[in-house]
Design an enzyme around this catalytic site. Structure first.
Site, PDB file in Angstrom:
ATOM      1  N   HIS A 265       0.876  -1.091   0.058  1.00 41.57           N
ATOM      2  CA  HIS A 265      -0.019  -0.027  -0.005  1.00 41.57           C
ATOM      3  C   HIS A 265       0.836   1.356  -0.012  1.00 41.57           C
ATOM      4  O   HIS A 265       0.855   2.272  -0.811  1.00 41.57           O
ATOM      5  CB  HIS A 265      -0.973   0.008   1.104  1.00 41.57           C
ATOM      6  CG  HIS A 265      -1.782   1.206   1.259  1.00 41.57           C
ATOM      7  ND1 HIS A 265      -3.341   1.111   0.973  1.00 41.57           N
ATOM      8  CD2 HIS A 265      -1.742   2.403   1.791  1.00 41.57           C
ATOM      9  CE1 HIS A 265      -3.749   2.046   1.361  1.00 41.57           C
ATOM     10  NE2 HIS A 265      -2.837   3.132   1.832  1.00 41.57           N
ATOM     11  N   GLU A 266       1.926   1.331   0.833  1.00 40.78           N
ATOM     12  CA  GLU A 266       2.553   2.551   1.066  1.00 40.78           C
ATOM     13  C   GLU A 266       3.440   2.476  -0.089  1.00 40.78           C
ATOM     14  O   GLU A 266       3.738   3.664  -0.548  1.00 40.78           O
ATOM     15  CB  GLU A 266       3.338   2.573   2.214  1.00 40.78           C
ATOM     16  CG  GLU A 266       2.451   2.499   3.554  1.00 40.78           C
ATOM     17  CD  GLU A 266       1.481   3.655   3.637  1.00 40.78           C
ATOM     18  OE1 GLU A 266       1.613   4.595   3.063  1.00 40.78           O
ATOM     19  OE2 GLU A 266       0.505   3.334   4.490  1.00 40.78           O
ATOM     20  N   HIS A 269       1.898   4.480  -2.691  1.00 39.58           N
ATOM     21  CA  HIS A 269       2.177   5.992  -2.653  1.00 39.58           C
ATOM     22  C   HIS A 269       3.227   6.269  -3.163  1.00 39.58           C
ATOM     23  O   HIS A 269       3.536   7.577  -3.868  1.00 39.58           O
ATOM     24  CB  HIS A 269       1.695   6.255  -1.204  1.00 39.58           C
ATOM     25  CG  HIS A 269       0.319   6.356  -0.506  1.00 39.58           C
ATOM     26  ND1 HIS A 269      -0.586   6.874  -1.335  1.00 39.58           N
ATOM     27  CD2 HIS A 269      -0.232   5.487   0.312  1.00 39.58           C
ATOM     28  CE1 HIS A 269      -1.698   6.785  -0.697  1.00 39.58           C
ATOM     29  NE2 HIS A 269      -1.600   5.972   0.529  1.00 39.58           N
ATOM     30  N   GLU A 295      -4.534   7.838  -3.140  1.00 43.99           N
ATOM     31  CA  GLU A 295      -5.138   6.558  -2.765  1.00 43.99           C
ATOM     32  C   GLU A 295      -5.410   5.593  -3.901  1.00 43.99           C
ATOM     33  O   GLU A 295      -5.271   4.180  -3.582  1.00 43.99           O
ATOM     34  CB  GLU A 295      -6.541   6.870  -1.655  1.00 43.99           C
ATOM     35  CG  GLU A 295      -5.922   7.423  -0.367  1.00 43.99           C
ATOM     36  CD  GLU A 295      -5.190   6.460   0.340  1.00 43.99           C
ATOM     37  OE1 GLU A 295      -5.157   5.373   0.287  1.00 43.99           O
ATOM     38  OE2 GLU A 295      -4.348   7.038   1.448  1.00 43.99           O
TER      39      GLU A 295
END
Length: 501
Positions: A265-266, A269, A295
């Site tokens: 997830h990060e 980003h 997101e």
């Protein structure tokens, strides 16, 4: 002053302010990773000073003078220069409405509140955090009043994260999504098929988790020569500037999903931050479009790719090598079902794709009530538990697993939560578009090849920066504005197959 001179001066000042803000980003990263606990009060003073200095630079009358000259210039419509001027003017108009004392106080209070929240969460002590939540809600109401709004104070705060969006629009799309999700979740609950969750709750040594997660993050395109991975209480990504992007996670030696999918997830980003054009750093063209689009990148890599079957056809043999004791006797089908198990759960960041958006809707509704005054901070635990029971059929056993689980309110991030679901919606549309424009992506993934998708995202999503609003960016890439149907179709297909619906 000529328009050329005004533009050059405007960009010089904007980039200088961005460099100052990046210094604050480093301090913010340090605060949540390595800073000693007793340093929080002084760090609050540091952050308050930087916030005041940044605000003064952003609202300097010279900026207004430059914008005034450029307002009558002959900049070509939608040219890079016109985009920068438009977005700088928008930020300037908002910033000049905010008293510098308010900006400074929000920075000071939110820095201290994050440390109090972290300790309150660990001790399950909401009363310790309550006074800080009261201060922050009051400060954010003052911010909304200063900025101005038409229908609801929430709109003034949401606009900072998702420019142009309103709470009424968000409420409408959330209602349409919820109407589709509730029966799907009910059908999953009634299915006789059950994932073997205990597979994920075996012994997963932290050092092996870290190495495996870094390998996966590297494979999908996160550049560790321009970034790093550290440990924190609440995972985040911080794009400091060109060549410096920090991602974080937290490890649970008895639960595989938490760190691995958190890193994906990060890293999503981070790939966005690393994909912004460095020559435009400090200007709107070198900034992300919105948090909803940001997101979309993290959720796309975490879920659309990282929880997909093709991804694990390549990575599962590597997982078995990394965790031989935990996965030696586990077939791929069982592992794939386990990491995609859908069931109501207490913790948002551990929620499955089907139920995750209900977590966001709950928080969105509570934030609306907090800002309108219909909900008092002191009543948050009771209201949270009541709403959670109604939506999920579960009652949190304590506030640590309830209203204290997220960092966002402590950092003054009211208005932030809706961007998570907006990101899920955009991710589904972007993934559909990528598959229609790039044939054979699933085959790529099964071979451990993610470069074509990353390059497509670089060109379509990252390089345009803030050249347009999120809905328009989606329309340019997919041919349609924001819609809930692609996400629903994706969830139905995925969980329909898993749960034999």
């Amino acid at each position: 002053m000529t328009s050329e001179a005004a533009y050059a001066e405007l960009i010089r000042r904007t980039k200088e302010a961005a460099v100052l803000s990046s210094c604050g980003a480093v301090l913010g990263w340090d605060e949540r990773t390595y800073m000693p606990h007793n340093g929080s009060e002084f760090r609050g003073e540091q952050m308050a000073l930087l916030a005041r200095m940044s605000h003064e630079m952003t609202t300097d009358p010279k900026v207004g003078e430059c914008l005034g000259v450029l307002g009558d210039s002959s900049l070509a419509k939608d040219s890079p220069e016109a985009v920068n001027v438009r977005e700088i003017r928008r930020a300037y108009d908002r910033a000049v409405k905010l008293p510098k004392e308010l900006v400074e106080e929000i920075a000071r209070v939110s820095t201290r509140a994050q440390q109090v929240w972290q300790e309150a969460r660990s001790k399950n002590d909401f009363p310790a955090f309550q006074p800080w939540l009261e201060k922050l809600v009051t400060l954010k109401r003052r911010e909304a009043d200063a900025v101005g709004f038409k229908d609801h104070p929430y709109d003034a705060l949401l606009d900072e994260y998702e420019p142009g969006a309103t709470s009424a629009e968000v409420r409408k799309v959330f209602a349409s999504l919820s109407a589709e999700l509730v029966p799907l979740i009910a059908a999953i609950g009634q299915s006789k098929r059950r994932a073997k969750r205990e597979i994920l709750e075996r012994d997963y040594p932290v050092d092996a988790q870290q190495a495996f997660a870094k390998e996966a993050a590297t494979a999908i395109g996160f550049d560790f020569q321009a970034g790093r991975l550290d440990v924190t209480t609440h995972p985040f990504c911080s794009g400091i500037g060109p060549g410096d992007c920090r991602i974080t996670t937290r490890y649970n030696p008895r639960f595989f999903n938490e760190a691995f999918f958190g890193v994906l997830h990060e890293a999503g980003h981070g790939i966005y931050e690393q994909g912004l054009l460095p020559e435009h750093f400090g200007t709107p063209l070198g900034s992300f479009c919105s948090l909803g689009i940001h997101e979309s990148q993290s959720r796309l890599w975490e879920n659309q790719v990282g929880r997909g079957r093709a991804f694990w056809e390549y990575f599962y043999p590597k997982a078995r090598q990394a965790f031989p004791a935990a996965l030696r006797d586990v077939p791929l089908d069982d592992f794939y079902f386990a990491i995609n198990e859908a069931r109501p759960s207490l913790i948002r960041v551990e929620a499955d794709e089907a139920t995750y958006n209900l977590h966001i809707i709950l928080r969105f509704e509570m934030e609306l009530a907090l800002l309108s005054g219909d909900l008092k901070p002191a009543d948050v635990p009771g209201a949270w538990n009541e709403r959670f029971q109604k939506m999920f059929g579960l009652t949190p056993p304590d506030d640590r697993q309830g209203c204290l689980q997220d960092i966002h309110w402590s950092m003054g991030g009211l208005g932030y939560f809706p961007t998570y679901t907006l990101g899920n919606l955009y991710a589904a549309q972007l993934m559909d578009a990528s598959k229609s424009q790039l044939q054979g992506l699933e085959t790529d993934f099964a071979r451990g090849e993610f470069g074509r998708l990353k390059s497509w995202l670089n060109e379509k999503v990252h390089k345009p920066g803030r050249s347009c609003r999120s809905d328009e960016l989606c329309r340019r890439i997919t041919g349609e504005g924001l819609r809930h149907e692609p996400l629903v179709a994706y969830l139905r297909n995925k969980f329909g197959a898993l749960y034999d619906l």
